[in-house]
Design a protein around this motif. Structure first.
Motif, PDB file in Angstrom:
ATOM      1  N   HIS A  12      28.264  14.642  21.371  1.00  0.00           N
ATOM      2  CA  HIS A  12      29.533  14.826  20.649  1.00  0.00           C
ATOM      3  C   HIS A  12      30.266  16.060  21.185  1.00  0.00           C
ATOM      4  O   HIS A  12      29.638  17.063  21.511  1.00  0.00           O
ATOM      5  CB  HIS A  12      29.248  14.985  19.154  1.00  0.00           C
ATOM      6  N   CYS A  48      33.350  11.384  20.702  1.00  0.00           N
ATOM      7  CA  CYS A  48      33.815  11.639  19.341  1.00  0.00           C
ATOM      8  C   CYS A  48      33.172  10.612  18.404  1.00  0.00           C
ATOM      9  O   CYS A  48      32.477   9.694  18.850  1.00  0.00           O
ATOM     10  CB  CYS A  48      35.337  11.583  19.273  1.00  0.00           C
ATOM     11  N   ASP A  49      33.404  10.772  17.108  1.00  0.00           N
ATOM     12  CA  ASP A  49      32.777   9.891  16.112  1.00  0.00           C
ATOM     13  C   ASP A  49      32.997   8.410  16.476  1.00  0.00           C
ATOM     14  O   ASP A  49      32.081   7.593  16.379  1.00  0.00           O
ATOM     15  CB  ASP A  49      33.380  10.119  14.712  1.00  0.00           C
ATOM     16  N   ASN A  50      34.229   8.077  16.888  1.00  0.00           N
ATOM     17  CA  ASN A  50      34.564   6.675  17.165  1.00  0.00           C
ATOM     18  C   ASN A  50      33.776   6.093  18.334  1.00  0.00           C
ATOM     19  O   ASN A  50      33.550   4.883  18.387  1.00  0.00           O
ATOM     20  CB  ASN A  50      36.062   6.528  17.469  1.00  0.00           C
ATOM     21  N   TYR A  99      30.685   6.645  18.917  1.00  0.00           N
ATOM     22  CA  TYR A  99      29.393   6.204  18.368  1.00  0.00           C
ATOM     23  C   TYR A  99      29.544   4.884  17.608  1.00  0.00           C
ATOM     24  O   TYR A  99      28.669   4.022  17.674  1.00  0.00           O
ATOM     25  CB  TYR A  99      28.778   7.297  17.476  1.00  0.00           C
ATOM     26  N   ALA A 140      29.447  17.256  12.754  1.00  0.00           N
ATOM     27  CA  ALA A 140      29.613  16.147  13.702  1.00  0.00           C
ATOM     28  C   ALA A 140      28.450  15.178  13.592  1.00  0.00           C
ATOM     29  O   ALA A 140      28.625  13.953  13.680  1.00  0.00           O
ATOM     30  CB  ALA A 140      29.727  16.693  15.128  1.00  0.00           C
ATOM     31  N   ARG A 162      28.847  13.020  10.339  1.00  0.00           N
ATOM     32  CA  ARG A 162      29.945  12.049  10.486  1.00  0.00           C
ATOM     33  C   ARG A 162      29.592  10.953  11.483  1.00  0.00           C
ATOM     34  O   ARG A 162      29.893   9.775  11.267  1.00  0.00           O
ATOM     35  CB  ARG A 162      31.229  12.748  10.952  1.00  0.00           C
ATOM     36  N   SER A 163      28.943  11.346  12.583  1.00  0.00           N
ATOM     37  CA  SER A 163      28.632  10.361  13.630  1.00  0.00           C
ATOM     38  C   SER A 163      27.581   9.375  13.155  1.00  0.00           C
ATOM     39  O   SER A 163      27.647   8.181  13.484  1.00  0.00           O
ATOM     40  CB  SER A 163      28.157  11.077  14.894  1.00  0.00           C
ATOM     41  N   ALA A 178      29.323   6.923  11.000  1.00  0.00           N
ATOM     42  CA  ALA A 178      30.069   5.963  11.842  1.00  0.00           C
ATOM     43  C   ALA A 178      29.110   4.908  12.411  1.00  0.00           C
ATOM     44  O   ALA A 178      29.424   3.710  12.435  1.00  0.00           O
ATOM     45  CB  ALA A 178      30.783   6.705  12.971  1.00  0.00           C
TER      46      ALA A 178
END
Ligand SMILES: [Zn+2]
Length: 308
Positions: free
Chosen positions: A246, A257-259, A261, A292, A295-296, A299
């Protein structure tokens, strides 16, 4: 069908020393973010059992297992390998972490759940048959994969590893095992410094230079992992889910970024739907920036839970 969420309080007790990045707060950050996102109410919770000696011995040497197990009850910190320190509660945490993968594999292969996620530590993918390294003691995912092969007779099991570090332990354990495909992306050159030169039709290593963005990561997965996975047609997929690539994680220098993953999880789910009846076991590896990381993982789980 809800996903299985496997954890154990003992995983919080392992301690590599004050200020060490591989710390209990990582587990809690994931649980906190799952609570905040109301995912925790939607999963089915299981306590991780301890892995047995027989289960560990499929991928680790007996003497090495003994060295870890017999540390229980001792005092203080002991150097046990590069970036691996034994402390009094390491044995029970390491046994629960490996046991989580056994339980996850059992739950998925007996059709109690399609998907299981192990929120556990210490991580595992650097652990060799006879050596701890890189914060890892038992190679948890290898223990799970070997269980799927030995106990359930599977003969095509895929591991995908998107941790920023190369899963050198996993590669070493399965280097001569054609029933296992390992697909890995990792920063290179970087710790542990190997993997870029591997030539194998069942070890798909994709080294990425520092600064690699999500766009290039997606391109690497699309052009290198996915064709290999389609050709292999796995019966089950295991994910070494490390979140230290990340952009907010300063352990390394990739810029996901989160997206990203969520995206890679969707691609893995697509392979699972086509070949494995959706069977996936995912386990935590790295990820050290707590916000991070939380959040990841959320996701990642939202895709596995088919909420997006
Ligand atoms: Zn890592």
């Amino acid at each position: 069908m809800p996903i299985a969420y496997i954890n154990h309080p003992d995983c919080l007790l392992h301690d590599m020393g004050s200020g060490h990045p591989e710390r209990a707060a990582r587990i809690n950050a994931i649980a906190d973010q799952m609570n905040a996102s109301q995912l925790m109410d939607l999963v089915h919770y299981y306590d991780a059992p301890k892995a047995t000696r027989q289960q560990l011995a499929r991928v680790h040497d007996d003497q090495y297992i003994d060295e870890i197990i017999t540390y229980e009850g001792k005092e203080g910190y002991t150097y046990f390998g590069p970036d691996a320190v034994l402390s009094p509660h390491t044995p029970q945490a390491a046994l629960r972490a490996a046991g989580a993968l056994i339980h996850a594999t059992d739950l998925v292969l007996t059709n109690k759940h399609k998907v299981a996620f192990c929120n556990i530590r210490p991580p595992g993918h650097h652990a060799l048959r006879d050596q701890a390294m890189g914060f890892c003691f038992f190679n948890n995912i290898a223990v799970g994969v070997a269980h799927a092969i030995e106990e359930y007779g599977l003969n095509r099991v895929a591991i995908v590893d998107f941790d920023v570090h190369h899963g050198n332990g996993t590669e070493a354990i399965f280097t001569d095992e054609p029933r296992v495909m390992l697909c890995s992306t990792f920063q290179h050159p970087f710790y542990p410094g190997v993997g870029a030169d591997t030539v194998s039709d069942h070890i798909i290593n994709v080294p990425l230079p520092a600064g690699t963005t999500g766009e290039k990561f997606r391109e690497a997965v699309t052009t290198r992992w996915l064709p290999a996975l389609h050709k292999f047609a796995p019966q089950m997929i295991f994910i070494s889910a490390g979140f230290d690539a990340h952009q907010d994680d300063h352990m390394a220098m990739l810029n996901l970024c989160d997206n990203d993953y969520a995206w890679v999880t969707q691609e893995i789910l697509g392979i699972a739907d086509k070949y494995t009846e959706g069977r996936i076991v995912s386990t935590l590896e790295g990820g050290y920036e707590l916000q991070a990381l939380g959040r990841s993982v959320v996701a990642h789980l939202k895709v596995l839970m088919r909420m997006v």
